[in-house]
Write a protein that holds these residues in place. Structure first.
Motif, mmCIF file in Angstrom:
data_model
loop_
_atom_site.group_PDB
_atom_site.id
_atom_site.type_symbol
_atom_site.label_atom_id
_atom_site.label_comp_id
_atom_site.label_asym_id
_atom_site.label_seq_id
_atom_site.Cartn_x
_atom_site.Cartn_y
_atom_site.Cartn_z
ATOM 1 N N MET A 1 0.654 -1.129 -0.044
ATOM 2 C CA MET A 1 -0.089 0.040 -0.071
ATOM 3 C C MET A 1 0.899 1.046 -0.117
ATOM 4 S SD MET A 1 -2.821 1.291 2.643
ATOM 5 C CE MET A 1 -2.417 0.162 3.813
ATOM 6 N N LYS A 2 0.612 2.172 -0.878
ATOM 7 C CA LYS A 2 1.279 3.423 -1.061
ATOM 8 C C LYS A 2 0.600 4.422 -0.257
ATOM 9 C CE LYS A 2 3.399 6.539 -4.363
ATOM 10 N NZ LYS A 2 4.698 7.056 -3.488
ATOM 11 N N LEU A 3 1.203 4.928 0.886
ATOM 12 C CA LEU A 3 0.590 6.132 1.432
ATOM 13 C C LEU A 3 0.984 7.636 1.022
ATOM 14 C CD1 LEU A 3 1.118 4.915 5.115
ATOM 15 C CD2 LEU A 3 -0.796 4.660 3.589
ATOM 16 N N ASP A 4 0.002 8.568 0.833
ATOM 17 C CA ASP A 4 0.659 9.872 0.445
ATOM 18 C C ASP A 4 0.281 10.737 1.459
ATOM 19 O OD1 ASP A 4 0.749 12.172 -1.022
ATOM 20 O OD2 ASP A 4 -1.311 11.869 -2.058
ATOM 21 N N PHE A 5 1.329 11.399 2.115
ATOM 22 C CA PHE A 5 1.222 12.691 3.122
ATOM 23 C C PHE A 5 1.540 13.763 2.542
ATOM 24 C CE2 PHE A 5 1.415 8.483 5.667
ATOM 25 C CZ PHE A 5 0.608 9.000 6.848
ATOM 26 N N THR A 6 1.564 13.975 1.092
ATOM 27 C CA THR A 6 1.849 15.196 0.436
ATOM 28 C C THR A 6 1.350 16.470 1.252
ATOM 29 O OG1 THR A 6 1.807 14.284 -1.562
ATOM 30 C CG2 THR A 6 1.765 16.526 -1.766
ATOM 31 N N ASP A 7 2.241 17.298 1.429
ATOM 32 C CA ASP A 7 2.226 18.593 2.197
ATOM 33 C C ASP A 7 1.557 18.557 3.771
ATOM 34 O OD1 ASP A 7 3.332 19.784 0.168
ATOM 35 O OD2 ASP A 7 1.123 20.101 -0.854
ATOM 36 N N GLN A 8 1.372 17.381 4.219
ATOM 37 C CA GLN A 8 1.268 17.270 5.537
ATOM 38 C C GLN A 8 2.215 17.194 6.396
ATOM 39 O OE1 GLN A 8 -1.865 13.968 6.326
ATOM 40 N NE2 GLN A 8 -2.227 14.017 4.197
ATOM 41 N N VAL A 9 2.215 17.690 7.728
ATOM 42 C CA VAL A 9 3.212 17.813 8.816
ATOM 43 C C VAL A 9 2.961 16.692 9.582
ATOM 44 C CG1 VAL A 9 4.110 19.023 10.628
ATOM 45 C CG2 VAL A 9 3.200 20.312 8.666
ATOM 46 N N VAL A 10 4.396 16.152 9.621
ATOM 47 C CA VAL A 10 4.341 14.801 10.569
ATOM 48 C C VAL A 10 5.356 14.969 11.549
ATOM 49 C CG1 VAL A 10 4.828 12.431 10.626
ATOM 50 C CG2 VAL A 10 3.525 13.289 8.791
ATOM 51 N N ILE A 11 5.182 14.674 12.881
ATOM 52 C CA ILE A 11 6.040 15.002 13.808
ATOM 53 C C ILE A 11 6.621 13.573 14.246
ATOM 54 C CG2 ILE A 11 6.726 15.852 16.201
ATOM 55 C CD1 ILE A 11 4.435 17.842 15.923
ATOM 56 N N VAL A 12 7.905 13.531 14.170
ATOM 57 C CA VAL A 12 8.492 11.890 14.501
ATOM 58 C C VAL A 12 9.479 12.273 15.668
ATOM 59 C CG1 VAL A 12 9.755 9.900 13.569
ATOM 60 C CG2 VAL A 12 8.395 11.114 12.031
ATOM 61 N N THR A 13 9.083 11.668 16.754
ATOM 62 C CA THR A 13 10.168 11.747 18.115
ATOM 63 C C THR A 13 10.847 10.565 18.021
ATOM 64 O OG1 THR A 13 8.403 10.459 19.466
ATOM 65 C CG2 THR A 13 8.260 12.865 19.431
ATOM 66 N N GLY A 14 11.982 10.835 18.477
ATOM 67 C CA GLY A 14 13.081 9.652 18.615
ATOM 68 C C GLY A 14 13.560 9.386 17.098
ATOM 69 N N ALA A 15 13.676 10.525 16.240
ATOM 70 C CA ALA A 15 14.083 10.289 15.028
ATOM 71 C C ALA A 15 15.504 10.406 14.648
ATOM 72 C CB ALA A 15 13.089 11.435 14.319
ATOM 73 N N GLY A 16 16.458 10.653 15.746
ATOM 74 C CA GLY A 16 17.660 10.617 15.460
ATOM 75 C C GLY A 16 18.534 9.484 14.916
ATOM 76 N N SER A 17 17.839 8.345 15.290
ATOM 77 C CA SER A 17 18.523 6.894 14.855
ATOM 78 C C SER A 17 17.373 5.989 15.071
ATOM 79 C CB SER A 17 19.474 6.614 15.716
ATOM 80 O OG SER A 17 18.875 6.534 17.199
ATOM 81 N N GLY A 18 17.882 4.778 14.476
ATOM 82 C CA GLY A 18 16.899 3.629 14.431
ATOM 83 C C GLY A 18 15.436 3.678 13.659
ATOM 84 N N ILE A 19 14.444 3.213 14.384
ATOM 85 C CA ILE A 19 13.119 2.902 13.887
ATOM 86 C C ILE A 19 12.769 4.452 13.534
ATOM 87 C CG2 ILE A 19 10.973 2.493 14.227
ATOM 88 C CD1 ILE A 19 12.012 -0.236 15.840
ATOM 89 N N GLY A 20 12.882 5.630 14.507
ATOM 90 C CA GLY A 20 12.509 6.774 14.382
ATOM 91 C C GLY A 20 13.058 7.322 13.198
ATOM 92 N N LYS A 21 14.292 7.168 13.077
ATOM 93 C CA LYS A 21 14.797 7.776 11.660
ATOM 94 C C LYS A 21 14.321 7.041 10.414
ATOM 95 C CE LYS A 21 19.439 8.669 9.687
ATOM 96 N NZ LYS A 21 20.790 8.577 9.774
ATOM 97 N N ALA A 22 14.176 5.946 10.460
ATOM 98 C CA ALA A 22 13.686 5.266 9.254
ATOM 99 C C ALA A 22 12.045 5.450 8.982
ATOM 100 C CB ALA A 22 13.476 3.727 9.390
ATOM 101 N N ALA A 23 11.501 6.047 10.075
ATOM 102 C CA ALA A 23 10.001 6.513 9.890
ATOM 103 C C ALA A 23 9.932 7.825 9.312
ATOM 104 C CB ALA A 23 9.089 6.357 11.257
ATOM 105 N N ALA A 24 10.894 8.486 9.804
ATOM 106 C CA ALA A 24 10.848 10.007 9.403
ATOM 107 C C ALA A 24 11.271 10.143 7.901
ATOM 108 C CB ALA A 24 12.097 10.740 10.516
ATOM 109 N N VAL A 25 12.460 9.125 7.531
ATOM 110 C CA VAL A 25 12.701 9.212 6.074
ATOM 111 C C VAL A 25 11.551 8.645 5.401
ATOM 112 C CG1 VAL A 25 14.202 8.112 4.438
ATOM 113 C CG2 VAL A 25 15.196 8.845 6.363
ATOM 114 N N ASP A 26 10.452 7.505 5.631
ATOM 115 C CA ASP A 26 9.617 7.042 4.794
ATOM 116 C C ASP A 26 8.588 8.244 4.828
ATOM 117 O OD1 ASP A 26 10.883 4.861 4.596
ATOM 118 O OD2 ASP A 26 9.733 3.672 6.044
ATOM 119 N N PHE A 27 8.180 8.813 5.965
ATOM 120 C CA PHE A 27 7.246 9.758 5.777
ATOM 121 C C PHE A 27 7.687 11.007 4.710
ATOM 122 C CE2 PHE A 27 5.561 8.456 10.129
ATOM 123 C CZ PHE A 27 4.065 8.460 9.553
ATOM 124 N N ALA A 28 8.850 11.310 4.868
ATOM 125 C CA ALA A 28 9.283 12.544 3.833
ATOM 126 C C ALA A 28 9.140 11.848 2.311
ATOM 127 C CB ALA A 28 10.789 12.847 4.149
#
Length: 70
Positions: free
Chosen positions: A1-28
């Motif tokens: 499934m492809k998610l579309d978050f175009t122009d939506q703001v997403v806050i990712v905590t714990g995004a400096g490394s690990g799963i949080g970083k991967a989530a931040a990259v995927d949302f972007a």
């Protein structure tokens, strides 16, 4: 499934490394404007996302500290 978050703001905590970083990259990659939050590595993660031509902003903060949110 492809998610579309175009122009939506997403806050990712714990995004400096690990799963949080991967989530931040995927949302972007899904079009989001990502607010990258962590006590260590937030700005570096945001810089990596921006270097991919995507949108992110890094904020070094401890999300457990209520005063840090003001």
């Amino acid at each position: 499934m492809k998610l579309d978050f175009t122009d939506q703001v997403v806050i990712v905590t714990g995004a400096g490394s690990g799963i949080g970083k991967a989530a931040a990259v995927d949302f972007a990659k899904a079009g989001a404007i990502v607010a990258v939050l962590d006590v260590v590595g937030a700005t570096q993660c945001a810089d990596e996302i921006v270097s991919m031509g995507l949108r992110a902003e890094g904020h070094v903060m401890d999300v457990r500290d209520a005063a840090a949110w003001s």
